[in-house]
Design a protein around this motif. Structure first.
Motif, PDB file in Angstrom:
ATOM      1  N   ALA A 118       0.460  -1.266   0.295  1.00  8.04           N
ATOM      2  CA  ALA A 118       0.294   0.139   0.169  1.00  8.04           C
ATOM      3  C   ALA A 118       1.237   1.333  -0.015  1.00  8.04           C
ATOM      4  N   PRO A 119       0.240   2.430  -0.577  1.00  8.31           N
ATOM      5  CA  PRO A 119       1.310   3.185  -0.689  1.00  8.31           C
ATOM      6  C   PRO A 119       0.831   4.207   1.285  1.00  8.31           C
ATOM      7  N   THR A 120       2.096   4.525   1.152  1.00  8.14           N
ATOM      8  CA  THR A 120       2.248   5.138   2.380  1.00  8.14           C
ATOM      9  C   THR A 120       1.166   6.141   2.988  1.00  8.14           C
ATOM     10  N   GLY A 121       0.558   7.001   2.561  1.00  8.20           N
ATOM     11  CA  GLY A 121      -0.764   7.736   2.175  1.00  8.20           C
ATOM     12  C   GLY A 121      -1.867   6.555   3.031  1.00  8.20           C
ATOM     13  N   SER A 122      -1.802   5.779   2.384  1.00  8.15           N
ATOM     14  CA  SER A 122      -3.300   4.810   3.278  1.00  8.15           C
ATOM     15  C   SER A 122      -2.823   4.388   4.365  1.00  8.15           C
ATOM     16  N   ILE A 123      -1.461   3.726   4.174  1.00  9.54           N
ATOM     17  CA  ILE A 123      -1.111   3.784   5.996  1.00  9.54           C
ATOM     18  C   ILE A 123      -1.694   5.033   7.013  1.00  9.54           C
ATOM     19  N   TYR A 124      -1.285   6.492   6.145  1.00 10.63           N
ATOM     20  CA  TYR A 124      -1.743   7.239   7.275  1.00 10.63           C
ATOM     21  C   TYR A 124      -2.806   7.462   7.626  1.00 10.63           C
ATOM     22  N   HIS A 125      -3.313   6.715   6.769  1.00 11.69           N
ATOM     23  CA  HIS A 125      -5.451   7.873   6.315  1.00 11.69           C
ATOM     24  C   HIS A 125      -5.955   6.615   7.906  1.00 11.69           C
ATOM     25  N   ARG A 126      -5.448   5.100   7.855  1.00  7.86           N
ATOM     26  CA  ARG A 126      -5.821   4.885   9.033  1.00  7.86           C
ATOM     27  C   ARG A 126      -5.054   4.840  10.256  1.00  7.86           C
ATOM     28  N   PHE A 127      -3.748   4.924  10.258  1.00  6.12           N
ATOM     29  CA  PHE A 127      -2.840   5.359  11.691  1.00  6.12           C
ATOM     30  C   PHE A 127      -2.159   6.870  11.800  1.00  6.12           C
ATOM     31  N   PRO A 128      -2.364   7.602  12.660  1.00 11.13           N
ATOM     32  CA  PRO A 128      -1.376   8.957  12.231  1.00 11.13           C
ATOM     33  C   PRO A 128      -0.447   8.686  12.603  1.00 11.13           C
ATOM     34  N   SER A 129       0.075   7.589  13.047  1.00 10.28           N
ATOM     35  CA  SER A 129       1.875   8.120  13.203  1.00 10.28           C
ATOM     36  C   SER A 129       2.919   6.234  12.615  1.00 10.28           C
ATOM     37  N   ARG A 130       3.827   6.345  13.142  1.00  7.81           N
ATOM     38  CA  ARG A 130       4.238   5.083  13.218  1.00  7.81           C
ATOM     39  C   ARG A 130       4.027   4.673  14.291  1.00  7.81           C
ATOM     40  N   ASP A 131       4.157   5.590  15.965  1.00 12.75           N
ATOM     41  CA  ASP A 131       4.215   5.506  16.993  1.00 12.75           C
ATOM     42  C   ASP A 131       2.445   4.793  16.968  1.00 12.75           C
ATOM     43  N   HIS A 132       1.792   5.632  16.736  1.00 13.29           N
ATOM     44  CA  HIS A 132      -0.165   4.730  16.562  1.00 13.29           C
ATOM     45  C   HIS A 132       0.265   3.245  15.922  1.00 13.29           C
ATOM     46  N   LEU A 133       0.661   3.173  15.391  1.00 16.25           N
ATOM     47  CA  LEU A 133       0.064   2.149  14.301  1.00 16.25           C
ATOM     48  C   LEU A 133       1.271   0.691  15.154  1.00 16.25           C
ATOM     49  N   LEU A 134       1.828   0.650  15.679  1.00 20.40           N
ATOM     50  CA  LEU A 134       2.539   0.206  16.102  1.00 20.40           C
ATOM     51  C   LEU A 134       2.139   0.114  17.966  1.00 20.40           C
ATOM     52  N   ILE A 135       1.273   0.724  18.091  1.00 20.54           N
ATOM     53  CA  ILE A 135       1.165  -0.109  19.884  1.00 20.54           C
ATOM     54  C   ILE A 135       0.220   0.223  19.472  1.00 20.54           C
ATOM     55  N   VAL A 139       6.734  -9.227  18.225  1.00 20.43           N
ATOM     56  CA  VAL A 139       5.224  -7.814  18.735  1.00 20.43           C
ATOM     57  C   VAL A 139       5.279  -7.285  19.978  1.00 20.43           C
ATOM     58  N   MET A 140       5.223  -8.582  21.151  1.00 23.99           N
ATOM     59  CA  MET A 140       5.221  -8.178  22.690  1.00 23.99           C
ATOM     60  C   MET A 140       6.283  -7.802  23.130  1.00 23.99           C
ATOM     61  N   THR A 141       7.297  -7.820  22.149  1.00 21.12           N
ATOM     62  CA  THR A 141       8.460  -7.438  22.939  1.00 21.12           C
ATOM     63  C   THR A 141       8.734  -5.533  22.269  1.00 21.12           C
ATOM     64  N   LEU A 164      -1.318  -3.833  20.620  1.00 21.29           N
ATOM     65  CA  LEU A 164      -2.230  -4.339  21.489  1.00 21.29           C
ATOM     66  C   LEU A 164      -2.866  -5.288  20.962  1.00 21.29           C
ATOM     67  N   ARG A 165      -2.843  -5.652  19.337  1.00 22.62           N
ATOM     68  CA  ARG A 165      -3.981  -6.732  18.783  1.00 22.62           C
ATOM     69  C   ARG A 165      -2.915  -7.421  19.469  1.00 22.62           C
ATOM     70  N   ALA A 166      -1.350  -7.993  19.295  1.00 30.13           N
ATOM     71  CA  ALA A 166      -0.940  -9.037  19.583  1.00 30.13           C
ATOM     72  C   ALA A 166      -1.434  -9.055  21.440  1.00 30.13           C
ATOM     73  N   ILE A 167      -1.447  -8.090  22.351  1.00 29.83           N
ATOM     74  CA  ILE A 167      -1.704  -8.497  23.381  1.00 29.83           C
ATOM     75  C   ILE A 167      -2.797  -9.715  24.105  1.00 29.83           C
ATOM     76  N   ARG A 168      -4.189  -8.792  23.032  1.00 27.98           N
ATOM     77  CA  ARG A 168      -5.349  -9.224  22.729  1.00 27.98           C
ATOM     78  C   ARG A 168      -5.640 -11.167  23.105  1.00 27.98           C
ATOM     79  N   ARG A 169      -4.599 -11.365  21.445  1.00 31.26           N
ATOM     80  CA  ARG A 169      -4.654 -12.223  21.279  1.00 31.26           C
ATOM     81  C   ARG A 169      -3.887 -14.009  22.276  1.00 31.26           C
ATOM     82  N   PHE A 170      -2.820 -13.246  22.278  1.00 30.46           N
ATOM     83  CA  PHE A 170      -2.442 -13.983  23.667  1.00 30.46           C
ATOM     84  C   PHE A 170      -2.989 -13.982  25.003  1.00 30.46           C
ATOM     85  N   HIS A 171      -3.869 -13.350  24.934  1.00 32.64           N
ATOM     86  CA  HIS A 171      -4.958 -12.866  26.290  1.00 32.64           C
ATOM     87  C   HIS A 171      -5.581 -13.938  26.237  1.00 32.64           C
TER      88      HIS A 171
END
Length: 186
Positions: A34-51, A91-93, A55-62
């Motif tokens: 995907a173009p980076t614009g599509s990523i930034y459309h869903r997630f406002p920043s790299r940190d937001h995306l990685l967090i 990812v959880m690390t 969170l998704r990995a933690i939920r899966r673990f739970h």
């Protein structure tokens, strides 16, 4: 939209697997196709995306952690999850929960703060079931036994094959810690 939040998170997970915690939006974009614009459309920043990925990995673990019927199964879940879901384990690390509470974007902080509430409730329940009380000292002992001990044993193997014998070693260490709590200190 062609690129869903989950498809971007899946691509981000693959990028983390390849490039580690220093992964860039460009590397994620390549994985997603995907173009980076599509990523930034869903997630406002790299940190937001990685967090969000964390969170998704933690939920899966739970899911498996909360379904575990007893102390041994709860302890065993950690190496088994990491073996069966190596990318989520990696990812959880990416973040330490305590650090993320203070540094996550404001709109994610409450979610980050409460992500482990159900796991802590399970720990209190296991403490009550095993010791007949939820004294702070025994809850701390149970936390050490079912979370910190297994995590410290498996952590060094994340990113490589996790040996099968680690499951039994984890359970043995966990049970030794909780059993020692039955004996009053001298």
């Amino acid at each position: 939209m062609r690129f869903t939040e989950d498809s971007i998170l899946d691509g981000a997970a693959r990028a983390v697997e390849k490039h580690g915690g220093k992964v860039t939006i460009a590397q994620i974009s390549t994985e997603v196709g995907a173009p980076t614009g599509s990523i930034y459309h869903r997630f406002p920043s790299r940190d937001h995306l990685l967090i969000r990925l964390w969170l998704r990995a933690i939920r899966r673990f739970h899911v498996g952690l909360l379904a575990a019927p007893d102390i041994a199964a709860t302890s065993r879940h950690i190496p088994q999850f990491c073996r069966n879901h190596p990318i989520d384990a990696q990812v959880m690390t990416l973040f330490r929960h305590a650090d993320l509470i203070a540094t996550a974007p404001v709109e994610l902080r409450n979610e980050v703060l409460h992500i482990n509430d159900s796991a802590w409730a399970k720990c209190r329940d296991l403490t009550q079931e095993f010791y007949g009380t939820t004294s702070p000292e025994l809850v701390e002992r149970m936390t050490l036994a079912i979370y910190w001990c297994p995590y410290s044993l498996v952590r060094r193997y994340i990113g490589q094959p996790i040996p099968p014998w680690l499951d039994d070693a984890t359970v043995a260490a966990t049970l030794a810690i909780v059993e020692a709590g039955r004996t009053p200190p001298e």
